[in-house]
Design an enzyme around this catalytic site. Sequence first.
Site, short mmCIF file in Angstrom:
data_model
loop_
_atom_site.label_atom_id
_atom_site.label_comp_id
_atom_site.label_asym_id
_atom_site.label_seq_id
_atom_site.Cartn_x
_atom_site.Cartn_y
_atom_site.Cartn_z
N CYS A 226 52.02 -6.83 37.58
CA CYS A 226 50.62 -6.85 37.15
C CYS A 226 50.55 -6.44 35.68
O CYS A 226 51.16 -5.44 35.29
CB CYS A 226 49.81 -5.89 38.01
SG CYS A 226 48.16 -5.64 37.35
N HIS B 119 66.19 -14.88 29.42
CA HIS B 119 64.77 -15.24 29.44
C HIS B 119 64.06 -14.73 30.70
O HIS B 119 63.00 -15.24 31.06
CB HIS B 119 64.60 -16.76 29.29
CG HIS B 119 65.03 -17.26 27.94
ND1 HIS B 119 65.37 -18.56 27.69
CD2 HIS B 119 65.19 -16.60 26.76
CE1 HIS B 119 65.71 -18.69 26.41
NE2 HIS B 119 65.63 -17.52 25.84
N ILE C 43 65.91 -19.27 34.46
CA ILE C 43 65.05 -18.27 35.10
C ILE C 43 64.99 -18.51 36.60
O ILE C 43 64.15 -17.95 37.29
CB ILE C 43 63.63 -18.35 34.47
CG1 ILE C 43 63.07 -19.78 34.56
CG2 ILE C 43 63.67 -17.89 33.01
CD1 ILE C 43 61.62 -19.90 34.08
N ASP C 44 65.90 -19.36 37.11
CA ASP C 44 65.77 -19.84 38.49
C ASP C 44 66.51 -19.03 39.55
O ASP C 44 66.39 -19.31 40.74
CB ASP C 44 66.20 -21.32 38.56
CG ASP C 44 67.62 -21.55 38.04
OD1 ASP C 44 68.46 -20.64 38.13
OD2 ASP C 44 67.88 -22.66 37.53
N CYS D 182 48.37 -2.76 35.85
CA CYS D 182 48.88 -1.51 36.46
C CYS D 182 50.39 -1.52 36.63
O CYS D 182 50.98 -0.51 37.00
CB CYS D 182 48.20 -1.25 37.79
SG CYS D 182 48.77 -2.35 39.11
N THR E 191 70.26 -28.86 36.64
CA THR E 191 69.70 -30.20 36.90
C THR E 191 70.35 -30.85 38.12
O THR E 191 69.70 -31.55 38.87
CB THR E 191 69.86 -31.15 35.68
OG1 THR E 191 71.22 -31.14 35.29
CG2 THR E 191 68.98 -30.74 34.52
P1 CNA Z 1 67.16 -27.92 27.39
O1 CNA Z 1 66.72 -27.79 25.99
O2 CNA Z 1 66.29 -28.66 28.34
O3 CNA Z 1 68.60 -28.60 27.34
C1 CNA Z 1 69.33 -28.90 28.49
C2 CNA Z 1 70.63 -29.57 28.06
O4 CNA Z 1 71.43 -29.72 29.20
C3 CNA Z 1 70.46 -30.94 27.42
O5 CNA Z 1 71.17 -30.98 26.20
C4 CNA Z 1 71.07 -31.90 28.45
O6 CNA Z 1 71.77 -32.96 27.86
C5 CNA Z 1 72.02 -31.00 29.20
N1 CNA Z 1 72.23 -31.35 30.60
C6 CNA Z 1 71.32 -31.78 31.51
N2 CNA Z 1 71.90 -31.93 32.71
C7 CNA Z 1 73.21 -31.62 32.55
C8 CNA Z 1 74.34 -31.58 33.42
N3 CNA Z 1 74.25 -31.92 34.70
N4 CNA Z 1 75.53 -31.20 32.91
C9 CNA Z 1 75.65 -30.87 31.60
N5 CNA Z 1 74.64 -30.90 30.73
C10 CNA Z 1 73.42 -31.25 31.20
O7 CNA Z 1 67.44 -26.49 28.05
P2 CNA Z 1 67.98 -25.15 27.37
O8 CNA Z 1 68.37 -24.25 28.47
O9 CNA Z 1 68.93 -25.40 26.28
O10 CNA Z 1 66.63 -24.61 26.70
C11 CNA Z 1 66.24 -23.40 26.86
C12 CNA Z 1 64.96 -23.22 27.71
C13 CNA Z 1 64.75 -24.15 28.87
C14 CNA Z 1 65.13 -21.88 28.34
O11 CNA Z 1 64.13 -21.04 27.86
C15 CNA Z 1 64.97 -22.04 29.84
O12 CNA Z 1 64.31 -20.95 30.41
C16 CNA Z 1 64.17 -23.29 29.99
N6 CNA Z 1 64.29 -23.95 31.31
C17 CNA Z 1 64.93 -23.34 32.37
C18 CNA Z 1 65.05 -23.98 33.60
C19 CNA Z 1 65.76 -23.29 34.74
O13 CNA Z 1 65.70 -22.07 34.86
N7 CNA Z 1 66.46 -24.04 35.60
C20 CNA Z 1 64.50 -25.26 33.76
C21 CNA Z 1 63.82 -25.86 32.67
C22 CNA Z 1 63.74 -25.19 31.46
#
Ligand code: CNA
Length: 239
Positions: A130, A122, A106-107, A133, A27
């Site tokens: 594809c 993930h 996944i980024d 194929c 984030t």
């Molecule tokens: P989530 O459920 O969105 O939780 C994110 C957590 O991070 C929350 O509890 C927040 O409070 C906390 N958070 C947010 N910003 C910060 C920060 N700066 N410092 C510390 N904590 C913070 O996401 P999870 O990863 O737990 O859920 C799993 C899903 C979300 C996975 O399948 C991912 O693939 C999927 N996802 C991935 C991305 C990415 O690749 N960047 C983005 C959005 C969702």
Amino acid sequence: MSEIETLKQWIDESNNIVFFGGAGVSTESGIPDFRSVDGLYSQKYKYPPETIVSHTFLTKRTDEFFEFYKEKMVAPALKAKPNKAHYKLAEWEKQGKLKAVITQNIDGLHQAAGSKEVLELHGTIMKNYCDRCGKKYDVDHVLASDGVPKCECGGTIRPDVVLYEEGLDMNVMEKAVRYIERADILIIGGTSLVVYPAAGLIQYYRGKKLVLVNLSETSQDQYADLVIHEKIGEVFSKL
Ligand code: CNA
């Protein structure tokens, strides 16, 4: 001693750190997570993100899947740069202190920061194939395509991402379990710990230095030896 000082001491003394993270790690790079107040759940769509990023949506509502996936997941990730948390983890690995980064993200930002042993539970937006194929395509091809990305054979090009309703790669899971079982310190960061089976990995940790760095509380806070409710990039830059 403050929590950060304790964590710093633990890290200084260890050469077997394992990190397990989620969307909150990215984030601070500008990629919205799912569950924060400004996360994708709080934005207005016809469906919640987990409904769209599912196998059913990919197969039944392919147009809508790719519209959301490209605009909300791929485009922000390709614009993003690693932040202090990603760089610190790469630095610890280079120093021989950290053994692996296990991520739900996944980024591709851990690799962009220089981390080598990254277990992507993930999958990744960077790889695509594809569904007919098997031909491989890069992410730029997917993003540049109009609407649903199509293979020259007529199949649909799908991301190598584990969608909701799909199973995880058991080789990656087993490897993650082995790292966690042997870890001296397990740092969990930026994850709400609600998405299974990934969140269940925490149960394999046997040590006494379970650290949780997450902005909001999680259901696992009570099991951690150290809990810090601050931004992970800010915390890691003090270490
Ligand atoms: P989530 O459920 O969105 O939780 C994110 C957590 O991070 C929350 O509890 C927040 O409070 C906390 N958070 C947010 N910003 C910060 C920060 N700066 N410092 C510390 N904590 C913070 O996401 P999870 O990863 O737990 O859920 C799993 C899903 C979300 C996975 O399948 C991912 O693939 C999927 N996802 C991935 C991305 C990415 O690749 N960047 C983005 C959005 C969702």
